[in-house]
Motif scaffolding. Sequence first.
Motif, PDB file in Angstrom:
ATOM      1  N   SER A 348      10.723  13.419  -0.903  1.00  0.00           N
ATOM      2  CA  SER A 348      12.161  13.348  -1.161  1.00  0.00           C
ATOM      3  C   SER A 348      12.691  11.914  -1.226  1.00  0.00           C
ATOM      4  O   SER A 348      13.878  11.703  -1.464  1.00  0.00           O
ATOM      5  N   LEU A 349      11.817  10.934  -1.009  1.00  0.00           N
ATOM      6  CA  LEU A 349      12.263   9.540  -0.971  1.00  0.00           C
ATOM      7  C   LEU A 349      12.271   8.931  -2.366  1.00  0.00           C
ATOM      8  O   LEU A 349      11.455   9.277  -3.227  1.00  0.00           O
ATOM      9  N   ASP A 350      13.169   7.980  -2.546  1.00  0.00           N
ATOM     10  CA  ASP A 350      13.205   7.207  -3.782  1.00  0.00           C
ATOM     11  C   ASP A 350      12.195   6.069  -3.656  1.00  0.00           C
ATOM     12  O   ASP A 350      12.324   5.213  -2.774  1.00  0.00           O
ATOM     13  N   ILE A 351      11.169   6.079  -4.502  1.00  0.00           N
ATOM     14  CA  ILE A 351      10.142   5.031  -4.492  1.00  0.00           C
ATOM     15  C   ILE A 351      10.315   4.214  -5.772  1.00  0.00           C
ATOM     16  O   ILE A 351       9.897   4.630  -6.857  1.00  0.00           O
ATOM     17  N   PRO A 352      10.962   3.043  -5.691  1.00  0.00           N
ATOM     18  CA  PRO A 352      11.222   2.259  -6.901  1.00  0.00           C
ATOM     19  C   PRO A 352       9.943   1.841  -7.624  1.00  0.00           C
ATOM     20  O   PRO A 352       8.893   1.657  -7.009  1.00  0.00           O
ATOM     21  N   SER A 353      10.054   1.685  -8.926  1.00  0.00           N
ATOM     22  CA  SER A 353       8.924   1.205  -9.720  1.00  0.00           C
ATOM     23  C   SER A 353       8.513  -0.183  -9.245  1.00  0.00           C
ATOM     24  O   SER A 353       9.353  -1.021  -8.934  1.00  0.00           O
ATOM     25  N   GLY A 354       7.196  -0.426  -9.170  1.00  0.00           N
ATOM     26  CA  GLY A 354       6.684  -1.725  -8.750  1.00  0.00           C
ATOM     27  C   GLY A 354       6.620  -1.910  -7.252  1.00  0.00           C
ATOM     28  O   GLY A 354       6.391  -3.031  -6.772  1.00  0.00           O
ATOM     29  N   THR A 355       6.804  -0.840  -6.483  1.00  0.00           N
ATOM     30  CA  THR A 355       6.790  -0.939  -5.018  1.00  0.00           C
ATOM     31  C   THR A 355       5.434  -1.429  -4.509  1.00  0.00           C
ATOM     32  O   THR A 355       4.384  -1.008  -4.986  1.00  0.00           O
ATOM     33  N   ARG A 356       5.495  -2.311  -3.514  1.00  0.00           N
ATOM     34  CA  ARG A 356       4.307  -2.725  -2.771  1.00  0.00           C
ATOM     35  C   ARG A 356       4.394  -2.123  -1.385  1.00  0.00           C
ATOM     36  O   ARG A 356       5.427  -2.253  -0.717  1.00  0.00           O
ATOM     37  N   ALA A 357       3.321  -1.477  -0.949  1.00  0.00           N
ATOM     38  CA  ALA A 357       3.357  -0.726   0.305  1.00  0.00           C
ATOM     39  C   ALA A 357       2.412  -1.332   1.337  1.00  0.00           C
ATOM     40  O   ALA A 357       1.316  -1.806   1.006  1.00  0.00           O
ATOM     41  N   TYR A 358       2.847  -1.295   2.591  1.00  0.00           N
ATOM     42  CA  TYR A 358       2.058  -1.755   3.731  1.00  0.00           C
ATOM     43  C   TYR A 358       2.004  -0.619   4.742  1.00  0.00           C
ATOM     44  O   TYR A 358       3.053  -0.105   5.153  1.00  0.00           O
ATOM     45  N   LEU A 359       0.791  -0.222   5.140  1.00  0.00           N
ATOM     46  CA  LEU A 359       0.600   0.933   6.006  1.00  0.00           C
ATOM     47  C   LEU A 359      -0.122   0.527   7.280  1.00  0.00           C
ATOM     48  O   LEU A 359      -1.069  -0.255   7.250  1.00  0.00           O
ATOM     49  N   CYS A 360       0.299   1.108   8.394  1.00  0.00           N
ATOM     50  CA  CYS A 360      -0.417   0.894   9.652  1.00  0.00           C
ATOM     51  C   CYS A 360      -0.199   2.107  10.546  1.00  0.00           C
ATOM     52  O   CYS A 360       0.939   2.535  10.755  1.00  0.00           O
ATOM     53  N   GLY A 361      -1.290   2.637  11.065  1.00  0.00           N
ATOM     54  CA  GLY A 361      -1.200   3.811  11.926  1.00  0.00           C
ATOM     55  C   GLY A 361      -2.533   4.530  11.949  1.00  0.00           C
ATOM     56  O   GLY A 361      -3.541   4.020  11.436  1.00  0.00           O
ATOM     57  N   PRO A 362      -2.582   5.733  12.510  1.00  0.00           N
ATOM     58  CA  PRO A 362      -3.829   6.495  12.524  1.00  0.00           C
ATOM     59  C   PRO A 362      -4.331   6.745  11.106  1.00  0.00           C
ATOM     60  O   PRO A 362      -3.545   6.887  10.168  1.00  0.00           O
ATOM     61  N   LEU A 363      -5.639   6.830  10.958  1.00  0.00           N
ATOM     62  CA  LEU A 363      -6.234   6.973   9.641  1.00  0.00           C
ATOM     63  C   LEU A 363      -5.722   8.198   8.874  1.00  0.00           C
ATOM     64  O   LEU A 363      -5.417   8.078   7.680  1.00  0.00           O
ATOM     65  N   PRO A 364      -5.595   9.395   9.487  1.00  0.00           N
ATOM     66  CA  PRO A 364      -5.081  10.536   8.712  1.00  0.00           C
ATOM     67  C   PRO A 364      -3.683  10.280   8.156  1.00  0.00           C
ATOM     68  O   PRO A 364      -3.369  10.694   7.031  1.00  0.00           O
ATOM     69  N   PHE A 365      -2.836   9.600   8.927  1.00  0.00           N
ATOM     70  CA  PHE A 365      -1.492   9.255   8.447  1.00  0.00           C
ATOM     71  C   PHE A 365      -1.577   8.346   7.227  1.00  0.00           C
ATOM     72  O   PHE A 365      -0.909   8.576   6.210  1.00  0.00           O
ATOM     73  N   MET A 366      -2.396   7.294   7.313  1.00  0.00           N
ATOM     74  CA  MET A 366      -2.467   6.350   6.204  1.00  0.00           C
ATOM     75  C   MET A 366      -3.077   6.981   4.958  1.00  0.00           C
ATOM     76  O   MET A 366      -2.643   6.713   3.841  1.00  0.00           O
ATOM     77  N   ARG A 367      -4.076   7.824   5.136  1.00  0.00           N
ATOM     78  CA  ARG A 367      -4.657   8.511   3.984  1.00  0.00           C
ATOM     79  C   ARG A 367      -3.610   9.398   3.307  1.00  0.00           C
ATOM     80  O   ARG A 367      -3.509   9.424   2.069  1.00  0.00           O
ATOM     81  N   ALA A 368      -2.837  10.113   4.114  1.00  0.00           N
ATOM     82  CA  ALA A 368      -1.833  11.012   3.554  1.00  0.00           C
ATOM     83  C   ALA A 368      -0.743  10.236   2.824  1.00  0.00           C
ATOM     84  O   ALA A 368      -0.334  10.603   1.714  1.00  0.00           O
ATOM     85  N   VAL A 369      -0.266   9.150   3.435  1.00  0.00           N
ATOM     86  CA  VAL A 369       0.795   8.353   2.812  1.00  0.00           C
ATOM     87  C   VAL A 369       0.274   7.689   1.538  1.00  0.00           C
ATOM     88  O   VAL A 369       0.974   7.662   0.514  1.00  0.00           O
ATOM     89  N   ARG A 370      -0.937   7.171   1.578  1.00  0.00           N
ATOM     90  CA  ARG A 370      -1.500   6.540   0.386  1.00  0.00           C
ATOM     91  C   ARG A 370      -1.593   7.531  -0.766  1.00  0.00           C
ATOM     92  O   ARG A 370      -1.233   7.212  -1.917  1.00  0.00           O
ATOM     93  N   ALA A 371      -2.069   8.732  -0.482  1.00  0.00           N
ATOM     94  CA  ALA A 371      -2.185   9.750  -1.532  1.00  0.00           C
ATOM     95  C   ALA A 371      -0.814  10.088  -2.112  1.00  0.00           C
ATOM     96  O   ALA A 371      -0.663  10.245  -3.336  1.00  0.00           O
ATOM     97  N   GLN A 372       0.190  10.202  -1.234  1.00  0.00           N
ATOM     98  CA  GLN A 372       1.536  10.503  -1.720  1.00  0.00           C
ATOM     99  C   GLN A 372       2.075   9.370  -2.589  1.00  0.00           C
ATOM    100  O   GLN A 372       2.716   9.615  -3.617  1.00  0.00           O
ATOM    101  N   LEU A 373       1.830   8.129  -2.172  1.00  0.00           N
ATOM    102  CA  LEU A 373       2.323   6.982  -2.945  1.00  0.00           C
ATOM    103  C   LEU A 373       1.658   6.908  -4.316  1.00  0.00           C
ATOM    104  O   LEU A 373       2.322   6.651  -5.325  1.00  0.00           O
ATOM    105  N   ILE A 374       0.352   7.112  -4.356  1.00  0.00           N
ATOM    106  CA  ILE A 374      -0.341   7.103  -5.644  1.00  0.00           C
ATOM    107  C   ILE A 374       0.198   8.209  -6.535  1.00  0.00           C
ATOM    108  O   ILE A 374       0.403   8.022  -7.742  1.00  0.00           O
ATOM    109  N   GLY A 375       0.464   9.381  -5.924  1.00  0.00           N
ATOM    110  CA  GLY A 375       1.043  10.477  -6.683  1.00  0.00           C
ATOM    111  C   GLY A 375       2.419  10.166  -7.230  1.00  0.00           C
ATOM    112  O   GLY A 375       2.850  10.773  -8.225  1.00  0.00           O
ATOM    113  N   ARG A 376       3.107   9.240  -6.584  1.00  0.00           N
ATOM    114  CA  ARG A 376       4.445   8.842  -7.037  1.00  0.00           C
ATOM    115  C   ARG A 376       4.392   7.629  -7.975  1.00  0.00           C
ATOM    116  O   ARG A 376       5.425   7.064  -8.326  1.00  0.00           O
ATOM    117  N   GLY A 377       3.195   7.188  -8.331  1.00  0.00           N
ATOM    118  CA  GLY A 377       3.068   6.120  -9.308  1.00  0.00           C
ATOM    119  C   GLY A 377       2.835   4.730  -8.754  1.00  0.00           C
ATOM    120  O   GLY A 377       2.798   3.756  -9.520  1.00  0.00           O
TER     121      GLY A 377
END
Length: 397
Positions: A348-377
């Motif tokens: 439900s979040l607005d992910i602007p075009s060209g976003t750079r992402a930084y992730l830190c946390g448990p591995l399952p969290f980061m894998r899930a967030v990374r997959a969602q971000l890639i799915g959002r372009g």
Amino acid sequence: MLSEQSAATVRATLPAVAAAIGEISARFYDRLFTAHPELLRDLFNRGNQAAGTQRQALAGSIAAFATHLVEHPDDRPDAMLRRIAHKHASLGIAPEQYDVVHEHLFAAFAEVLGEAVTEEVADAWDEVYWLMANALIAIERRLYEEGGAGGGWREWEVVGRVQETDDVAVFELRTADGSPVPAHRAGQYVSVQVALPDGARQIRQYSVVGAAGSGTLRIGVKRVHGGGTPDGEVSNHLHARVRVGDRLRVSAPYGDLVLDQDTDAPLLLASAGIGVTPMIAMLEQLVISGHDAPVTVVHADRSPADHALRADHEGFAAKLPDASVHVWYEQPEPGHPADHKGLADLSSLDIPSGTRAYLCGPLPFMRAVRAQLIGRGVAPADIHYEVFGPDLWLAQG
């Protein structure tokens, strides 16, 4: 990088080596610690060794490096190498230790694979090892030149301690000799070495909380409860025994999960649990630098009471001109509602075009967030992460 003859041999034997690499790494560590027990006592994380996670990480990195060499012969996995090199530098790893590792790793290689290790196979995998080792040595040499020989270790005095949550404490440190605090980049960590009751001098890494520029250094320490594996030796020691006035041996700052200060791209800072600590430093740095592009702050935690540094987290974000904060709690509490309940869901979040992402946390969290971000372009190259402890991302890839 890899010679044509060795590349053909590695490609042909990679499936067999990959299938046995877990057993090879286990045999390697058994041999290494039998010959050099001081390494387990003072350098390697005894908890990770007991749980087997360090062995998984070694196996994953070797397999990933070899796979990259045969699939992409004209380049090398620089991101993986930098991450490993920063961790090695924070421990004070020396070039000669790669010879020790080589001796015991290749002895384990021969023991596990037996007659399959012909002279040709041994030479090819020897080339793989030294390509990786020499690349790491070169990166670590540059890091030592920046941070100080042997990791830049020195004595620091604890001048403040804040119990953020039941299991997270923030320690404020200053150099014991009054020398300047070494500069760090937002998102980096330092190593802390403590003397334990049995005589071991164990080392752990903790993120620096806050941007550079003050006369002290703050680190966030989460007390690790084993839950079936050994409790965290160093984190529990720091929580139970270290108070204002005590001294700690601390390294120079390291870590490659750092903000790119030369961009006005939209940013997304996603954390879970104690992964919030490097994000606090990044947010403060963005405030100091006057960042005015969109910043999306994502955090997931068990409950508001477990959300360490929540005031800083929300306060720095509020000082940015175009920032939004989205928090998920598995167990919201009356008076402290979450924006969302459950696990982080970015749909439900607005992910602007060209976003750079930084992730830190448990591995399952980061894998899930990374997959969602890639799915959002979001481009995979624009998603950066930090793992506390052995990097099992590659081992589970």
